[in-house]
Every structure is written in C-alpha cells, then in structure tokens.
Design a protein around this motif. Structure first.
Motif, PDB file in Angstrom:
ATOM      1  N   LEU A   1      21.921   4.981   4.551  1.00 32.70           N
ATOM      2  CA  LEU A   1      21.462   3.748   3.915  1.00 32.70           C
ATOM      3  C   LEU A   1      20.736   4.146   2.637  1.00 32.70           C
ATOM      4  N   ARG A   2      21.243   3.677   1.485  1.00 36.42           N
ATOM      5  CA  ARG A   2      20.708   4.104   0.184  1.00 36.42           C
ATOM      6  C   ARG A   2      19.785   3.029  -0.370  1.00 36.42           C
ATOM      7  N   VAL A   3      18.510   3.383  -0.548  1.00 36.84           N
ATOM      8  CA  VAL A   3      17.499   2.412  -0.966  1.00 36.84           C
ATOM      9  C   VAL A   3      16.778   2.921  -2.215  1.00 36.84           C
ATOM     10  N   ASP A   4      16.644   2.037  -3.194  1.00 38.81           N
ATOM     11  CA  ASP A   4      15.959   2.342  -4.452  1.00 38.81           C
ATOM     12  C   ASP A   4      14.505   1.905  -4.362  1.00 38.81           C
ATOM     13  N   VAL A   5      13.585   2.808  -4.765  1.00 42.29           N
ATOM     14  CA  VAL A   5      12.160   2.485  -4.694  1.00 42.29           C
ATOM     15  C   VAL A   5      11.472   2.527  -6.057  1.00 42.29           C
ATOM     16  N   VAL A   6      12.229   2.660  -7.154  1.00 45.76           N
ATOM     17  CA  VAL A   6      11.696   2.722  -8.519  1.00 45.76           C
ATOM     18  C   VAL A   6      10.879   3.992  -8.732  1.00 45.76           C
ATOM     19  N   ASN A   7       9.928   4.274  -7.820  1.00 41.86           N
ATOM     20  CA  ASN A   7       9.075   5.444  -7.945  1.00 41.86           C
ATOM     21  C   ASN A   7       8.677   5.895  -6.534  1.00 41.86           C
ATOM     22  N   ARG A   8       8.689   7.172  -6.280  1.00 46.85           N
ATOM     23  CA  ARG A   8       8.428   7.679  -4.930  1.00 46.85           C
ATOM     24  C   ARG A   8       6.952   7.625  -4.540  1.00 46.85           C
TER      25      ARG A   8
ATOM     26  N   LEU B   1       9.035   2.881   3.428  1.00 50.53           N
ATOM     27  CA  LEU B   1      10.292   3.484   3.853  1.00 50.53           C
ATOM     28  C   LEU B   1      10.052   4.717   4.715  1.00 50.53           C
ATOM     29  N   GLN B   2       9.044   5.506   4.368  1.00 51.38           N
ATOM     30  CA  GLN B   2       8.743   6.677   5.190  1.00 51.38           C
ATOM     31  C   GLN B   2       8.249   6.252   6.570  1.00 51.38           C
ATOM     32  N   ASP B   3       7.444   5.194   6.624  1.00 51.22           N
ATOM     33  CA  ASP B   3       7.001   4.667   7.919  1.00 51.22           C
ATOM     34  C   ASP B   3       8.191   4.166   8.733  1.00 51.22           C
ATOM     35  N   PHE B   4       9.140   3.512   8.059  1.00 52.29           N
ATOM     36  CA  PHE B   4      10.350   3.034   8.732  1.00 52.29           C
ATOM     37  C   PHE B   4      11.133   4.200   9.318  1.00 52.29           C
ATOM     38  N   TYR B   5      11.219   5.291   8.565  1.00 49.77           N
ATOM     39  CA  TYR B   5      11.956   6.453   9.048  1.00 49.77           C
ATOM     40  C   TYR B   5      11.262   7.096  10.251  1.00 49.77           C
TER      41      TYR B   5
ATOM     42  N   ILE C   1      18.140   6.968  11.909  1.00 49.16           N
ATOM     43  CA  ILE C   1      18.823   6.342  10.774  1.00 49.16           C
ATOM     44  C   ILE C   1      18.835   7.305   9.596  1.00 49.16           C
ATOM     45  N   ASP C   2      20.015   7.562   9.077  1.00 49.61           N
ATOM     46  CA  ASP C   2      20.170   8.425   7.912  1.00 49.61           C
ATOM     47  C   ASP C   2      19.783   7.623   6.675  1.00 49.61           C
ATOM     48  N   LEU C   3      18.740   8.072   5.973  1.00 53.29           N
ATOM     49  CA  LEU C   3      18.170   7.314   4.865  1.00 53.29           C
ATOM     50  C   LEU C   3      18.246   8.135   3.595  1.00 53.29           C
TER      51      LEU C   3
ATOM     52  N   ARG D   1      15.325  -4.623   7.169  1.00 57.02           N
ATOM     53  CA  ARG D   1      14.794  -5.943   6.837  1.00 57.02           C
ATOM     54  C   ARG D   1      13.864  -6.448   7.934  1.00 57.02           C
ATOM     55  N   SER D   2      14.250  -6.292   9.184  1.00 53.55           N
ATOM     56  CA  SER D   2      13.408  -6.739  10.297  1.00 53.55           C
ATOM     57  C   SER D   2      12.102  -5.971  10.324  1.00 53.55           C
ATOM     58  N   TYR D   3      12.177  -4.672  10.076  1.00 58.14           N
ATOM     59  CA  TYR D   3      10.959  -3.851  10.076  1.00 58.14           C
ATOM     60  C   TYR D   3      10.001  -4.294   8.972  1.00 58.14           C
TER      61      TYR D   3
END
Length: 321
Positions: free
Chosen positions: A89-96, A104-108, A114-116, A288-290
C-alpha cells in the motif's frame, strides 16, 4: 514469448509425461502437445524427445528449462507488483517528520502484516490528488480547501487529523520558559520558516494565520535543511519556528530547545486522507478505519483558516487580541 506455452513446457518437464502435465494444468493432452510444438517453432529447436516412458528433455530443452522457470518467476513478480492485496500500500506523507507519518508508523505497529510503502511527493493538494488519480500512490495526506475547491472526479477525502501547533524556541528566547503561549503573544516575535512554498495549502495556511494574529513569519533565505534551522534557533535569543505538535524533530542535547504549546485559540492544521474511490486494495480500507478511530479534536478553542471546512469548528474563528 507465450507464457502459457512456457508454463506448459515446465509442467511437462517436471512431470515427464504430457498426460500428467495436462492433468496438472487442467487442459487436454492435445493442448499440451500444441503449446509445446508452438514453443519449439518459436525457438526453432526440439525441446522433448518422445519415448515409451513419456517425454525426455533434449539438450536444448535442458538448457532452456532454468530460463523458462525464471520467466515464470518474473511474470509472477510483475503480477504481484500491481495486483491489489499483493503489492504494498503506497501512501504519500509530504514529509516523513509530520504527524501523518507518525500515524502511519502507529498503523504499521498495529498491522505489521500489511506491506506499507511510505513516499514523499513534492507538490500541493492538487498535485497529490492527481497522483492518486493516476495510481502513482494509493492515498495521500493533505489539507483540503473548502467547498469551492474541486477535487478530481473519483477522488474521496476524509478528515482524519487535526494537528495543533507548538512554538520551537531556544533556551535564551523570551518565551522559552512559558508553559503555553497564545497566538496574540507571538506578535512581534520572529518566526523563521525559510522556503515556505507559496501557492500551496500550507503556504495559504500560514499566510492567513499571520494576517489574523499579526505574526511575523520570515520565509526569506535558502533552505539549508532542518538541522541548520534548529542550530540557528538554538543559538538565537529571538528566532523561533512553528511545528506541528505531532511532528518529529531531533537535536543535540546541548541545544536545549523547548516546544511550547500554542493555545487560546490553538491554531489547528486540518489534514484529510485522499484516495481513489475505485481503489480495491484491501489494506486501504484498514488504513481508513484506523485513522477514523484515532481521530481526536484538540481541547478548548481552536482556529482554522477560512478556506478549510472542519466539522465542529468555525473556520477563521479566533479570540480577540
């Protein structure tokens, strides 16, 4: 090269009989013979010799077999690279460093299976929305302007994050020991944000914030990176910057920098998740649910710019100075 023929060749080589290869592939023995004959014509060699005990690889067949296996492995990897649920799943965050990357790190951590793939694309909300629409990324985090701003057709947006601000100052700054500051108290202090991009939603955010509260935001000068800005703040008695409360910053202990909450009202940067409505990637729904489950609103009075519609708050509202 016909991959079905290559697959049939490998199955026949492993089985040693065309009949067994046909059973494995759920096709007729005649179809196996036709596929291999077509492959032999393409390669202009004989791959099998028929014997009483079945089919035996020729020297050319033995030479071709490892390459045939590799062709099938490459095809499998190519298929997995684009098939939803099998690719990352490829997600853009503008800045890390920003709060979206922290989320996103908490989600992982919650869903490590899930491969992120976390990426940083340059550009504003329109550029990012175009990347989502083109399939370059599955989702992106951006502040979405109000109802007058139109996203491309087929792009969904959900408000997932309200990030308050903190003032980052050095130990000699007049506000270094404050428990909290109001936006009005920042008037007259120099806030350094070099390279703040004009024409972006974050540029518009800080332009309106400065106008409403009379702030001096210094955007002049080249961008030497966060490390250079943090060193400048540590060495100065009057330079500060604004950072998101959920953003990551690291500096040497000797800098003794302070993060002071900004409250009454708390300037809030509202971020939304953007995705393609027809994106079937199963991990996208989990993300999205998370994010909806993690969303919280800052306590007390908040301020958002007039161009952002945020549920539960009045855009542009602030306390008198």
């Amino acid at each position: 090269m016909d991959l079905d023929a290559v697959r049939t060749f490998v199955a026949a080589a492993d089985a040693g009989r065309f009949q067994e290869a046909a059973a494995e592939l759920a096709i007729t023995q005649q179809a196996v013979s036709k596929r291999i004959a077509a492959l032999e014509r393409d390669l202009n060699v004989r791959l099998f010799t028929r014997t009483a005990r079945g089919a035996r690889l020729t020297a050319d067949g033995q030479a071709f077999l490892p390459h045939a296996r590799e062709l099938l492995r490459v095809a499998e990897r190519a298929d997995a690279s684009v098939r939803p649920g099998r690719r990352a799943l490829r997600v853009d965050v503008v800045n890390r460093r920003i709060a979206a990357a922290v989320l996103l790190q908490d989600f992982y951590r919650v869903c490590p299976q899930i491969d992120l793939d976390v990426v940083t694309l340059a550009g504003d909300v329109d550029t990012a929305a175009a990347a989502v629409g083109a399939g370059t990324v599955d989702a992106t985090f951006h502040a979405v302007p109000g109802p007058d701003h139109r996203l491309p057709d087929g792009i969904g947006a959900a408000h997932v994050l309200d990030e308050p601000h903190e003032l980052l100052v050095g130990p000699r700054h007049p506000l270094a020991d404050a428990a909290a500051v109001t936006p009005a108290e920042l008037a007259g202090h120099r806030i350094r944000m070099p390279g703040l991009a004009a024409g972006t939603e974050w540029g518009a955010y800080y332009d309106e914030l400065a106008a409403v509260f009379g702030l001096t935001i210094d955007v002049v000068g080249p961008i030497f990176g966060n490390e250079a800005l943090l060193a400048e703040i540590a060495a100065s008695a009057d330079v500060a910057t604004l950072v998101g409360a959920g953003s990551w910053y690291m500096w040497p202990d000797a800098y003794d920098l302070r993060r002071v909450p900004v409250r009454d009202p708390a300037p809030v940067y509202p971020m939304s998740l953007l995705w393609r409505l027809d994106n079937p990637h199963p991990a996208l729904g989990r993300l999205r649910s998370y994010l909806q489950g993690r969303r919280t609103r800052p306590d007390g009075e908040v301020w958002t710019p007039t161009w952002v519609r945020r549920p539960g708050a009045t855009p542009g509202r602030s306390l008198p100075r």
